[in-house]
Design an enzyme around this catalytic site. Structure first.
Site, short mmCIF file in Angstrom:
data_model
loop_
_atom_site.label_atom_id
_atom_site.label_comp_id
_atom_site.label_asym_id
_atom_site.label_seq_id
_atom_site.Cartn_x
_atom_site.Cartn_y
_atom_site.Cartn_z
CD GLN A 35 -2.64 -1.27 -0.24
OE1 GLN A 35 -3.48 -0.46 -0.61
NE2 GLN A 35 -2.25 -2.29 -1.04
CG HIS A 57 -1.52 2.27 -3.87
ND1 HIS A 57 -1.97 2.08 -5.15
CD2 HIS A 57 -1.90 1.17 -3.18
CE1 HIS A 57 -2.59 0.92 -5.24
NE2 HIS A 57 -2.56 0.33 -4.06
CD GLU A 86 -8.05 2.03 1.10
OE1 GLU A 86 -6.88 2.41 1.28
OE2 GLU A 86 -8.54 1.83 -0.02
CG HIS A 87 -6.92 -1.97 2.57
ND1 HIS A 87 -6.22 -0.94 1.98
CD2 HIS A 87 -7.82 -2.39 1.65
CE1 HIS A 87 -6.67 -0.75 0.75
NE2 HIS A 87 -7.63 -1.61 0.53
CG ASP A 140 -5.53 -3.81 -3.66
OD1 ASP A 140 -6.46 -3.34 -2.99
OD2 ASP A 140 -4.33 -3.49 -3.50
CD GLU A 191 -45.10 19.43 12.57
OE1 GLU A 191 -45.15 19.75 11.37
OE2 GLU A 191 -44.40 18.48 13.00
CG HIS A 218 -49.00 20.54 6.22
ND1 HIS A 218 -48.58 21.82 6.00
CD2 HIS A 218 -47.95 19.74 5.88
CE1 HIS A 218 -47.33 21.80 5.57
NE2 HIS A 218 -46.93 20.55 5.49
N1 LIG Z 1 -8.99 4.45 -1.42
C1 LIG Z 1 -9.12 3.69 -2.46
O1 LIG Z 1 -10.10 2.97 -2.61
C2 LIG Z 1 -8.05 3.69 -3.55
C3 LIG Z 1 -8.07 2.73 -4.59
C4 LIG Z 1 -7.10 2.79 -5.60
C5 LIG Z 1 -6.16 3.81 -5.58
N2 LIG Z 1 -6.18 4.73 -4.57
C6 LIG Z 1 -5.29 5.87 -4.56
O2 LIG Z 1 -5.40 6.51 -5.83
C7 LIG Z 1 -4.27 7.33 -6.00
C8 LIG Z 1 -3.72 7.24 -7.38
O3 LIG Z 1 -2.90 8.37 -7.51
P1 LIG Z 1 -2.21 8.81 -8.83
O4 LIG Z 1 -1.57 10.11 -8.57
O5 LIG Z 1 -1.40 7.69 -9.35
O6 LIG Z 1 -3.39 8.98 -9.89
P2 LIG Z 1 -4.68 9.95 -9.92
O7 LIG Z 1 -5.34 9.64 -11.22
O8 LIG Z 1 -5.46 9.82 -8.68
O9 LIG Z 1 -4.10 11.42 -9.95
C9 LIG Z 1 -3.45 11.90 -11.07
C10 LIG Z 1 -3.94 13.31 -11.36
O10 LIG Z 1 -3.57 14.18 -10.28
C11 LIG Z 1 -3.41 15.47 -10.79
N3 LIG Z 1 -2.23 16.10 -10.23
C12 LIG Z 1 -1.02 15.53 -10.02
N4 LIG Z 1 -0.17 16.45 -9.51
C13 LIG Z 1 -0.86 17.61 -9.41
C14 LIG Z 1 -0.54 18.91 -8.93
N5 LIG Z 1 0.66 19.19 -8.45
N6 LIG Z 1 -1.50 19.84 -8.93
C15 LIG Z 1 -2.75 19.55 -9.37
N7 LIG Z 1 -3.11 18.34 -9.83
C16 LIG Z 1 -2.17 17.38 -9.85
C17 LIG Z 1 -3.26 15.36 -12.30
O11 LIG Z 1 -4.34 16.00 -12.89
C18 LIG Z 1 -3.33 13.89 -12.60
O12 LIG Z 1 -4.16 13.62 -13.70
C19 LIG Z 1 -3.27 6.92 -4.91
O13 LIG Z 1 -3.33 7.87 -3.89
C20 LIG Z 1 -3.82 5.60 -4.42
O14 LIG Z 1 -3.44 5.33 -3.11
C21 LIG Z 1 -7.12 4.69 -3.58
N1 LIG Z 2 -5.13 -0.77 -2.75
C1 LIG Z 2 -5.91 0.15 -3.57
C2 LIG Z 2 -6.97 0.75 -2.69
O1 LIG Z 2 -6.43 1.52 -1.69
C3 LIG Z 2 -6.54 -0.50 -4.75
C4 LIG Z 2 -5.59 -1.00 -5.78
C5 LIG Z 2 -5.75 -1.05 -7.13
N2 LIG Z 2 -4.67 -1.60 -7.67
C6 LIG Z 2 -3.86 -1.94 -6.70
N3 LIG Z 2 -4.40 -1.56 -5.55
ZN LIG Z 3 -3.38 -1.57 -3.72
#
Ligand SMILES: NC(=O)c1ccc[n+]([C@@H]2O[C@H](COP(=O)([O-])OP(=O)(O)OC[C@H]3O[C@@H](n4cnc5c(N)ncnc54)[C@H](O)[C@@H]3O)[C@@H](O)[C@H]2O)c1
Ligand SMILES: N[C@H](CO)Cc1c[nH]c[nH+]1
Ligand SMILES: [Zn+2]
Length: 424
Positions: free
Chosen positions: A251, A254, A319-320, A353, A407, A412
């Protein structure tokens, strides 16, 4: 990784809890610009943050076909099998209305109606997330949503990852836009010349996506705040340090703002996990991201008893949660706040995931205290229905009129009595 004794009532240091004023300012500006300038702002922000100027914002049929041709056959089969598991799990989620008979032909009902149009955010900034296509689309389809739109950023070459397009194609989704971040959320919420607005936005994303979803809430519905990933592991000395370290890093990789925490009753395990994390970090391809996450938010807490550990997890509401202890199933029963619970050694978090069938779009930032993971209910709404016969109305009209007058709402009372006046 820092090791510390567990204090009562610990809480995660989370990115969304203040300290993000700068990001919020950026997000608000993006929302305003897309609302007032539409596609022009959408293209400009896409160029600024995703590094490409889209010729067409919408993915074409040819691009989808190209992705299908490019994807490895085995991966295609794996996606198909994961999709089957996810559909099976979500089909168990009730979308039934009901009808309560009151006698005399009167009845009360609850009607369940699918949303007309939803926008599904699929992250794509620093990794590709075909799995998030499956997790968003399948519950929407099970609910019966007619218009399903995907928004996801493309790579620097302006191309969407093949896996994302193939996952969409195998589910029959054709309305896909190459936009990401806050500008994608704005486009889905307000609409632009190219993109018609939706009723609800779901899906995970980074801090910009999470903040933007929070800002547009009210104008459209959102599922939850599913921001940077989090994992908490609850373990005793029966667990394996290398496996825990690997799961924590799964995690942490990510996002620099992701959060990985271990709560354990074993000091020996704590030390070994800390060593293992260091060792495994050295050879992790996304080492830079994972290290930032571990340094900022990674903590190992040593609890005196399992019940202290359980209390701590409930206050974290991660979250997890992975439970790797003796009697793990019994301990899981005591967990009240966690987006997803993974029991035992073989239920490593990535099982959920990608494949098991449970949804990986889950609430972060301690919102698991009140929010649920994405599910079929997110894509329906419920209308109440009343049918009173004349006899039932006659029996209850005086009570209703009295309650209305209590009321001070004479209109009503008169409305409900008017049927009687008409009859006379
Ligand atoms: N909670 C959940 O269920 C879950 C599931 C899967 C993934 N995630 C999370 O999703 C996220 C994926 O992140 P990612 O960045 O790879 O992709 P993302 O698609 O979430 O974000 C990318 C976008 O962020 C914007 N961005 C980046 N830098 C910027 C800046 N400085 N200013 C303004 N906008 C900006 C851009 O527009 C870009 O398209 C991770 O945080 C991951 O942990 C959460
Ligand atoms: N762990 C993420 C949710 O926090 C989901 C994900 C997608 N691909 C891999 N991981
Ligand atoms: Zn994941």
């Amino acid at each position: 990784m820092k090791i510390t004794k567990l204090a009562k009532g610990i809480s995660l240091k989370r990115p969304l809890e203040g300290g993000n004023e700068e990001q919020l300012k950026v997000v608000r500006q993006v929302l305003t610009d897309v609302r007032t300038q539409g596609d022009v702002a959408l293209r400009a922000y896409t160029e600024r943050w995703d590094g490409y100027m889209p010729t067409s914002l919408r993915v074409t049929k040819e691009e989808i076909q190209e992705a299908v041709n490019a994807l490895d056959q085995q991966l295609y089969q794996d996606l198909v099998e994961a999709a089957q598991n996810i559909r099976l799990y979500h089909e168990q989620q009730s979308r039934q209305g009901y009808r309560l008979e009151l006698g005399d032909g009167s009845w009360l009902g609850q009607r369940v109606t699918a949303l007309d149009a939803v926008g599904l955010y699929v992250p794509g900034g620093t990794a590709a997330y075909p799995s998030s296509v499956l997790m968003n689309v399948i519950p929407a389809q099970v609910a019966g949503v007619k218009r399903i739109v995907i928004a996801s950023p493309a790579g620097l070459d302006g191309k969407m990852p093949a896996g994302v397009l193939v996952a969409a194609q195998l589910l029959g989704i054709e309305e896909i836009y190459k936009i990401g971040g806050a500008q994608a959320i704005a486009a889905l919420a307000y609409g632009t010349e190219t993109i018609a607005p939706v009723d609800k936005i779901t899906g995970p994303g980074n801090i910009f996506v999470a903040l933007a979803k929070r800002e547009v809430f009210g104008e459209v519905a959102i599922d939850m705040i599913a921001g940077p990933s989090e994992i908490a592991v609850l373990a005793d000395d029966t667990a394996f340090p290398d496996e825990i370290a690997a799961d924590l890093l799964s995690q942490a990789e990510h996002d620099r703002l992701a959060c990985a925490v271990l709560v354990t009753t074993s000091e020996k395990l704590a030390k070994k996990v800390a060593e293992e994390v260091e060792k495994q970090l050295e050879i992790l391809p996304r080492q830079e991201v994972a290290r930032a996450s571990i340094e900022n938010f990674g903590v190992i807490y040593i609890a005196e008893t399992v019940s202290d550990a359980v209390e701590a997890i409930n206050s974290l509401a991660p979250e997890h949660l992975e439970i790797m202890t003796n009697n793990a199933e019994a301990i899981a029963e005591q967990i009240r706040h966690a987006g997803g619970i993974f029991i035992g050694r073989y239920s490593s978090e990535p099982v959920g995931d990608y494949f098991a069938g449970t949804n990986h779009v889950l609430p972060t930032n301690s919102t698991a205290r009140f929010a649920s993971g994405l599910n079929v209910d997110d894509f329906v709404k419920k209308s109440s229905v009343v049918y009173y016969s004349e006899k039932t109305w006659q029996e209850h009209a005086p009570k209703i009129a009295r309650l209305a007058r209590m009321e001070g709402l004479e209109g009503h009372a008169r409305a409900v009595e008017s049927r009687g006046w008409k009859k006379e």
